[in-house]
Write a protein that holds these residues in place. Sequence first.
Motif, PDB file in Angstrom:
ATOM      1  N   ILE A 120      17.017 -23.281  11.702  1.00  0.00           N
ATOM      2  CA  ILE A 120      17.785 -23.538  12.924  1.00  0.00           C
ATOM      3  C   ILE A 120      16.857 -23.868  14.089  1.00  0.00           C
ATOM      4  O   ILE A 120      17.113 -24.795  14.877  1.00  0.00           O
ATOM      5  CB  ILE A 120      18.661 -22.312  13.263  1.00  0.00           C
ATOM      6  CG1 ILE A 120      19.770 -22.159  12.219  1.00  0.00           C
ATOM      7  CG2 ILE A 120      19.265 -22.440  14.661  1.00  0.00           C
ATOM      8  CD1 ILE A 120      20.571 -20.872  12.362  1.00  0.00           C
ATOM      9  N   LEU A 121      15.768 -23.140  14.207  1.00  0.00           N
ATOM     10  CA  LEU A 121      14.811 -23.403  15.281  1.00  0.00           C
ATOM     11  C   LEU A 121      14.169 -24.777  15.142  1.00  0.00           C
ATOM     12  O   LEU A 121      13.929 -25.475  16.142  1.00  0.00           O
ATOM     13  CB  LEU A 121      13.736 -22.314  15.301  1.00  0.00           C
ATOM     14  CG  LEU A 121      14.187 -20.932  15.794  1.00  0.00           C
ATOM     15  CD1 LEU A 121      13.091 -19.898  15.546  1.00  0.00           C
ATOM     16  CD2 LEU A 121      14.545 -20.977  17.269  1.00  0.00           C
ATOM     17  N   GLN A 122      13.888 -25.183  13.907  1.00  0.00           N
ATOM     18  CA  GLN A 122      13.309 -26.513  13.684  1.00  0.00           C
ATOM     19  C   GLN A 122      14.291 -27.616  14.084  1.00  0.00           C
ATOM     20  O   GLN A 122      13.908 -28.598  14.741  1.00  0.00           O
ATOM     21  CB  GLN A 122      12.894 -26.654  12.218  1.00  0.00           C
ATOM     22  CG  GLN A 122      11.721 -25.771  11.825  1.00  0.00           C
ATOM     23  CD  GLN A 122      11.458 -25.775  10.326  1.00  0.00           C
ATOM     24  OE1 GLN A 122      12.255 -26.316   9.549  1.00  0.00           O
ATOM     25  NE2 GLN A 122      10.351 -25.171   9.914  1.00  0.00           N
ATOM     26  N   PHE A 123      15.561 -27.436  13.693  1.00  0.00           N
ATOM     27  CA  PHE A 123      16.565 -28.430  14.091  1.00  0.00           C
ATOM     28  C   PHE A 123      16.775 -28.426  15.607  1.00  0.00           C
ATOM     29  O   PHE A 123      16.976 -29.477  16.221  1.00  0.00           O
ATOM     30  CB  PHE A 123      17.892 -28.153  13.376  1.00  0.00           C
ATOM     31  CG  PHE A 123      17.982 -28.751  12.010  1.00  0.00           C
ATOM     32  CD1 PHE A 123      18.149 -30.131  11.855  1.00  0.00           C
ATOM     33  CD2 PHE A 123      17.894 -27.972  10.875  1.00  0.00           C
ATOM     34  CE1 PHE A 123      18.229 -30.698  10.593  1.00  0.00           C
ATOM     35  CE2 PHE A 123      17.969 -28.531   9.608  1.00  0.00           C
ATOM     36  CZ  PHE A 123      18.138 -29.908   9.462  1.00  0.00           C
ATOM     37  N   ALA A 124      16.747 -27.246  16.201  1.00  0.00           N
ATOM     38  CA  ALA A 124      16.902 -27.160  17.652  1.00  0.00           C
ATOM     39  C   ALA A 124      15.770 -27.885  18.365  1.00  0.00           C
ATOM     40  O   ALA A 124      15.991 -28.566  19.384  1.00  0.00           O
ATOM     41  CB  ALA A 124      16.950 -25.700  18.084  1.00  0.00           C
ATOM     42  N   SER A 125      14.560 -27.753  17.830  1.00  0.00           N
ATOM     43  CA  SER A 125      13.416 -28.447  18.427  1.00  0.00           C
ATOM     44  C   SER A 125      13.619 -29.952  18.402  1.00  0.00           C
ATOM     45  O   SER A 125      13.392 -30.653  19.404  1.00  0.00           O
ATOM     46  CB  SER A 125      12.136 -28.066  17.680  1.00  0.00           C
ATOM     47  OG  SER A 125      11.019 -28.769  18.186  1.00  0.00           O
ATOM     48  N   LEU A 126      14.080 -30.473  17.261  1.00  0.00           N
ATOM     49  CA  LEU A 126      14.333 -31.917  17.151  1.00  0.00           C
ATOM     50  C   LEU A 126      15.475 -32.340  18.073  1.00  0.00           C
ATOM     51  O   LEU A 126      15.432 -33.419  18.695  1.00  0.00           O
ATOM     52  CB  LEU A 126      14.667 -32.274  15.702  1.00  0.00           C
ATOM     53  CG  LEU A 126      13.541 -32.101  14.682  1.00  0.00           C
ATOM     54  CD1 LEU A 126      14.057 -32.349  13.279  1.00  0.00           C
ATOM     55  CD2 LEU A 126      12.375 -33.035  15.001  1.00  0.00           C
ATOM     56  N   ALA A 127      16.502 -31.475  18.174  1.00  0.00           N
ATOM     57  CA  ALA A 127      17.640 -31.804  19.029  1.00  0.00           C
ATOM     58  C   ALA A 127      17.227 -31.893  20.492  1.00  0.00           C
ATOM     59  O   ALA A 127      17.652 -32.807  21.228  1.00  0.00           O
ATOM     60  CB  ALA A 127      18.737 -30.758  18.853  1.00  0.00           C
ATOM     61  N   PHE A 128      16.393 -30.968  20.949  1.00  0.00           N
ATOM     62  CA  PHE A 128      15.941 -30.996  22.346  1.00  0.00           C
ATOM     63  C   PHE A 128      15.090 -32.240  22.627  1.00  0.00           C
ATOM     64  O   PHE A 128      15.158 -32.822  23.712  1.00  0.00           O
ATOM     65  CB  PHE A 128      15.156 -29.731  22.671  1.00  0.00           C
ATOM     66  CG  PHE A 128      16.014 -28.530  22.942  1.00  0.00           C
ATOM     67  CD1 PHE A 128      16.964 -28.561  23.954  1.00  0.00           C
ATOM     68  CD2 PHE A 128      15.886 -27.372  22.198  1.00  0.00           C
ATOM     69  CE1 PHE A 128      17.765 -27.454  24.216  1.00  0.00           C
ATOM     70  CE2 PHE A 128      16.672 -26.272  22.453  1.00  0.00           C
ATOM     71  CZ  PHE A 128      17.625 -26.304  23.458  1.00  0.00           C
ATOM     72  N   ILE A 129      14.280 -32.647  21.624  1.00  0.00           N
ATOM     73  CA  ILE A 129      13.484 -33.874  21.801  1.00  0.00           C
ATOM     74  C   ILE A 129      14.418 -35.074  21.944  1.00  0.00           C
ATOM     75  O   ILE A 129      14.218 -35.958  22.791  1.00  0.00           O
ATOM     76  CB  ILE A 129      12.540 -34.071  20.604  1.00  0.00           C
ATOM     77  CG1 ILE A 129      11.423 -33.024  20.619  1.00  0.00           C
ATOM     78  CG2 ILE A 129      11.949 -35.468  20.601  1.00  0.00           C
ATOM     79  CD1 ILE A 129      10.466 -33.162  21.781  1.00  0.00           C
TER      80      ILE A 129
END
Length: 528
Positions: free
Chosen positions: A474-483
């Motif tokens: 989830i944190l990895q996807f969140a990082s990509l989403a914020f980018i």
Amino acid sequence: MEGLRTSSGLSSTHMPTSRSKTHFTKHKFLNFQFNPLPNSTFSRKTPSKSKLFTAMPSSPSFVSKPEPELEADSRAEKFDWYAHWYPVMPVCDLDKRAPHAKKVMGLDIVVWWDKNGSSWRVFKDACPHRLAPLSEGRIDQWGRLQCVYHGWCFNGSGNCNFIPQAPPDGPPVCTSKRACAAVYPSTVHHDIVWFWPDTDPQYKDIILKKQPPFIPELDDPSYIKISLSRDLPYGYEVMIENLMDPAHVPYAHYGIMRTREPKVKGDREGGSPVELSVKKLDRDGFVGDQGQFGINKFIAPFSIYAHSNPVVDPGDGAIADAEKQPSMQRREGLIFFCVPVSPGNSRLISFAPKNFNVWTTKVVPRFIHHLAINKVLDSDLYLLHLEERKIMENESSSWQKACFVPTKSDAFVVGFRKWLNKYAGGQVDWRGNHGGALPPTPPREQLLDRYWSHVVNCSSCNSAFKGFSALEVILQFASLAFIGIAGAAKHKANTMVAMAVVCFACSKWLNQFIYKNFHFHDYDHAFR
């Protein structure tokens, strides 16, 4: 008596050793005192012919002089390894939806929940058809154990209920005795599944004649107890010795377990003499004494039960005479079930019951307690694995000749080896299930692996592992989403980038946390 500071019930007896930079507190005892168990009867049997490491043709003076009854007696009735109940797994770590493969005493067994009989069953892990492992099967919609190789189905009594390949108008092959699964007597005791290692029908009702060992603390609702089960890559004998040995604690577990600081320190760790003695030894085990710190009992063949001498806490922090206020006695114990699995492999089932500060144990998740205990186990796992091989490679056929044990701190280890040699044939009797040779030593990371030796079999740690792994994704996807948001947004792009960096950093930290706590945690003694 100083109580446990952590959930780690794996520490040995108390030693007056130095206070290290530690996370846990060591028990003051490793030997428990509990209500006498009923005597059991055992049948005679011939000892195994594989290589034996016998204990003490002549015992050290700290055992033989005070306890002359410990001398070898060729007329002593031999111990029968297969005339006892053996623990398999705590019930809380068994899934009722699936069969579980286990190995005990070299026997491959399958544990499964029979919903029709509302009980746990233990079968030989082999389908009578083509000997495929039943543990790879499933529980079908009717609550039967189904072999997934050809679909044969068995009820809780081992009877074959269905053979898909048998025509309905043909011979009733299901009713043949050869179609039945081999069933071991089983029971649930102290919230653990136990089995009797003999499928002979004469033992079907053995529970009516003989029960598993009774531990009062595990049956007392005023005690809090957290169970742990872990498979370890060294044998039953080495495990027993290690759990009975207080002298190794300040050294093998330095920096992990806090121990009492002695008045005079001879070295950094603060090791000092430990006064241990064996007061009674017979076919059923022995009683060990640690003086003011408590009593240790070895109940043959696998139980170590220790408890501290009771103290009373009147509420102001002072310790009063235990006899004045018995209703307020503070007691704690250590309970170890050391299960022989195969040569060079064993299973530990442990508890650390106590009747004070129980709220702290209830608040802290069970997997957190297990992280602490596994750290203790890992800190001496590798050296015990190698020690066992050095003993086996020694040219001497006598354990005492191979090992020099001149001090009283080894009294319990000497007592165990004496029992093993005098009554139990010098080693576990595998009855031909294994040749006695130790398996090869795998790479260190594989040897210290926590996932397959504990996590996959522990309901608490497995759930925590899956939860943390999902959070990492989830944190990895969140990082990509914020980018992505930062690239599309006209405002607050810097904030989105910062959030992406934080999520990515947290995912990397979590990845290391998961690996270190659920897979591999190394322990380098040279740099502690």
